[in-house]
Write a protein that holds these residues in place. Structure first.
Motif, short mmCIF file in Angstrom:
data_model
loop_
_atom_site.label_atom_id
_atom_site.label_comp_id
_atom_site.label_asym_id
_atom_site.label_seq_id
_atom_site.Cartn_x
_atom_site.Cartn_y
_atom_site.Cartn_z
N PRO A 38 13.14 -21.17 -15.82
CA PRO A 38 13.11 -22.52 -15.26
C PRO A 38 14.40 -22.86 -14.54
N SER A 39 14.33 -23.78 -13.60
CA SER A 39 15.53 -24.25 -12.91
C SER A 39 16.35 -25.12 -13.86
N LYS A 40 17.54 -25.44 -13.45
CA LYS A 40 18.41 -26.29 -14.28
C LYS A 40 17.76 -27.64 -14.53
N GLN A 41 17.16 -28.24 -13.49
CA GLN A 41 16.51 -29.54 -13.65
C GLN A 41 15.31 -29.45 -14.57
N GLN A 42 14.53 -28.37 -14.45
CA GLN A 42 13.38 -28.19 -15.31
C GLN A 42 13.81 -28.03 -16.77
N SER A 43 14.89 -27.29 -17.00
CA SER A 43 15.41 -27.13 -18.36
C SER A 43 15.88 -28.47 -18.92
N GLU A 44 16.46 -29.30 -18.06
CA GLU A 44 16.91 -30.62 -18.50
C GLU A 44 15.73 -31.49 -18.89
N TYR A 45 14.63 -31.40 -18.13
CA TYR A 45 13.42 -32.15 -18.49
C TYR A 45 12.93 -31.71 -19.87
N ILE A 46 12.85 -30.40 -20.08
CA ILE A 46 12.34 -29.86 -21.35
C ILE A 46 13.24 -30.28 -22.51
N ALA A 47 14.56 -30.21 -22.31
CA ALA A 47 15.49 -30.64 -23.35
C ALA A 47 15.32 -32.13 -23.66
N LYS A 48 15.05 -32.92 -22.65
CA LYS A 48 14.82 -34.36 -22.81
C LYS A 48 13.57 -34.61 -23.66
N TRP A 49 12.49 -33.87 -23.38
CA TRP A 49 11.25 -34.04 -24.14
C TRP A 49 11.46 -33.62 -25.59
N ASN A 50 12.24 -32.57 -25.79
CA ASN A 50 12.52 -32.11 -27.15
C ASN A 50 13.33 -33.14 -27.92
N SER A 51 14.37 -33.67 -27.29
CA SER A 51 15.21 -34.67 -27.96
C SER A 51 14.47 -35.97 -28.21
N THR A 52 13.49 -36.27 -27.36
CA THR A 52 12.69 -37.48 -27.54
C THR A 52 11.71 -37.32 -28.70
N GLY A 53 11.43 -36.07 -29.07
CA GLY A 53 10.59 -35.83 -30.24
C GLY A 53 9.14 -35.48 -29.93
N PHE A 54 8.85 -35.10 -28.69
CA PHE A 54 7.47 -34.76 -28.35
C PHE A 54 7.13 -33.35 -28.83
N SER A 55 5.92 -33.22 -29.37
CA SER A 55 5.44 -31.91 -29.81
C SER A 55 4.90 -31.13 -28.61
N ILE A 56 4.74 -29.82 -28.81
CA ILE A 56 4.17 -28.99 -27.76
C ILE A 56 2.75 -29.46 -27.42
N GLU A 57 2.01 -29.92 -28.43
CA GLU A 57 0.64 -30.39 -28.20
C GLU A 57 0.62 -31.61 -27.29
N MET A 58 1.58 -32.53 -27.49
CA MET A 58 1.65 -33.72 -26.63
C MET A 58 2.02 -33.35 -25.20
N ILE A 59 2.93 -32.39 -25.05
CA ILE A 59 3.33 -31.94 -23.72
C ILE A 59 2.15 -31.27 -23.01
N GLU A 60 1.35 -30.53 -23.77
CA GLU A 60 0.18 -29.89 -23.18
C GLU A 60 -0.84 -30.92 -22.69
N ILE A 61 -1.02 -32.02 -23.45
CA ILE A 61 -1.92 -33.09 -23.02
C ILE A 61 -1.42 -33.72 -21.73
N ALA A 62 -0.10 -33.98 -21.66
CA ALA A 62 0.49 -34.55 -20.45
C ALA A 62 0.34 -33.59 -19.27
N TYR A 63 0.49 -32.31 -19.55
CA TYR A 63 0.33 -31.28 -18.50
C TYR A 63 -1.09 -31.28 -17.94
N ASN A 64 -2.08 -31.37 -18.82
CA ASN A 64 -3.47 -31.40 -18.36
C ASN A 64 -3.77 -32.66 -17.55
N LYS A 65 -3.19 -33.78 -17.95
CA LYS A 65 -3.36 -35.01 -17.17
C LYS A 65 -2.73 -34.86 -15.79
N CYS A 66 -1.60 -34.15 -15.75
CA CYS A 66 -0.93 -33.90 -14.46
C CYS A 66 -1.81 -33.04 -13.55
N LEU A 67 -2.44 -32.02 -14.12
CA LEU A 67 -3.32 -31.17 -13.32
C LEU A 67 -4.52 -31.96 -12.81
#
Length: 345
Positions: free
Chosen positions: A239-268
């Motif tokens: 991932p790019s630096k910005q993409q890694s920062e997004y992922i770190a932000k989601w982790n620190s916010t407390g989102f589970s992988i399952e929640m991120i997958e739901i958001a990803y599907n909504k994005c698609l």
């Protein structure tokens, strides 16, 4: 394949310490081995310039090699009356070269946690480093162990970086070795990377062994979380630096992988492609609404659908009972009150 050597055909020979082959050969730079062989072959009292010509290497590489083998205790460096020339002996093990060239430029800092009050350029010489090491057994241990941990030979400049971490930033030897082991596990074997990581920790107020240990644990957890996210997204590239920062932000916010997958599907569904910014917008909206589980997402979606359906129904009713203003205006312009009264008579 079998090998047989006839010593009678060799002519003059010389001895190589067994520890060089058993302990150091696999980890040592080829140029450093060339310098050692020249020393052991009879050049036991010589200068940097002579070794440089004999080996076909630069004076800097020769000095780095001498310092390396001194650091391992294979040779020792003696004093000389000629300024800035290394004298070498293969007698008793000591540490470091006496050559007085600067080996690195370092920034001296006041070692207070999380605050660097002052930075000035300091020239370290090999003589100064030797003196420090001879007075400090911990520094000797650091020099000997770090090469084994990172599995490569360190040169003079890199050695200066280690002294800086140890002496100026006040990291103790176990902490530096722990950080070096961490760098090795993630495939980073350079002193430059080790130095950058530890300076960043220093600036984040992470300086003790336990604090570094916790930082390594957190970094490992973050790498694991990032890898899982990339797997969900179907990303095989780094991932790019910005993409890694997004992922770190989601982790620190407390989102589970399952929640991120739901958001990803909504994005698609909405964009028909991966869009980190759009996914971040969905997740941050959920965070504002304290939506943390898939069940809460489902409930929120149902509430939104209900509200949208009611709104749509109201709009349809309003459209059915509304007046056509143009038609009403046309009627008013053509309406004659006197004509209406005459019709009644």
């Amino acid at each position: 394949m079998n090998y047989r050597f006839s010593r009678d055909d060799w002519g003059a020979d010389f001895s190589v310490p067994a520890c060089v082959v058993s302990d150091f050969l696999k980890l040592s730079d080829g140029n450093y081995i060339k310098v050692l062989l020249c020393i052991l072959a009879g050049r036991r009292n010589t200068s940097t310039e002579e070794l440089s010509q004999l080996c076909g290497l630069s004076a800097q590489i020769v000095d780095d090699a001498v310092m390396y083998w001194c650091g391992l205790g294979v040779i020792t460096c003696g004093e000389t009356a000629v300024p800035a020339v290394s004298q070498i002996s293969a007698e008793q093990p000591k540490k470091f070269s006496d050559r007085s060239e600067p080996v690195s430029l370092v920034e001296a800092v006041k070692p207070t946690k999380n605050i660097v009050d002052r930075r000035v350029v300091v020239n370290y010489t090999q003589r100064e480093i030797k003196e420090k090491a001879e007075k400090d057994a911990d520094l000797k241990q650091l020099v000997n162990d770090i090469q084994s941990t990172l599995q490569f030979s360190i040169n003079g400049k890199e050695l200066g970086r280690l002294v800086e971490l140890y002496e100026l930033y006040k990291f103790d030897v176990p902490t530096i070795l722990l950080a070096a082991e961490y760098c090795k596990t993630i495939g980073k074997h350079s002193i430059a990377y080790l130095y950058a990581v530890m300076i960043r920790w220093f600036e984040e107020d992470i300086t003790t062994y336990s604090e570094v240990e916790q930082a390594i644990i957190r970094a490992g957890e973050q790498r694991s979380f990032e890898n899982k996210v990339l797997k969900v997204f179907g990303m095989e590239s780094k991932p790019s630096k910005q993409q890694s920062e997004y992922i770190a932000k989601w982790n620190s916010t407390g989102f589970s992988i399952e929640m991120i997958e739901i958001a990803y599907n909504k994005c698609l569904d909405a964009k028909n492609k991966l869009n980190f910014s759009y996914i971040d917008g969905i997740l941050m909206k959920w965070a504002e609404g304290s939506i943390k589980t898939p069940e809460q997402v489902y409930k929120s979606d149902e509430q939104f659908k209900s509200k949208y359906a009611v709104k749509k129904q109201v709009e349809e009713i309003q459209n059915d009972t509304s007046y056509d203003l143009d038609e009403f205006e046309q009627f008013a312009m053509n309406f004659s009150l006197s004509k209406k009264n005459s019709d009644k008579e």
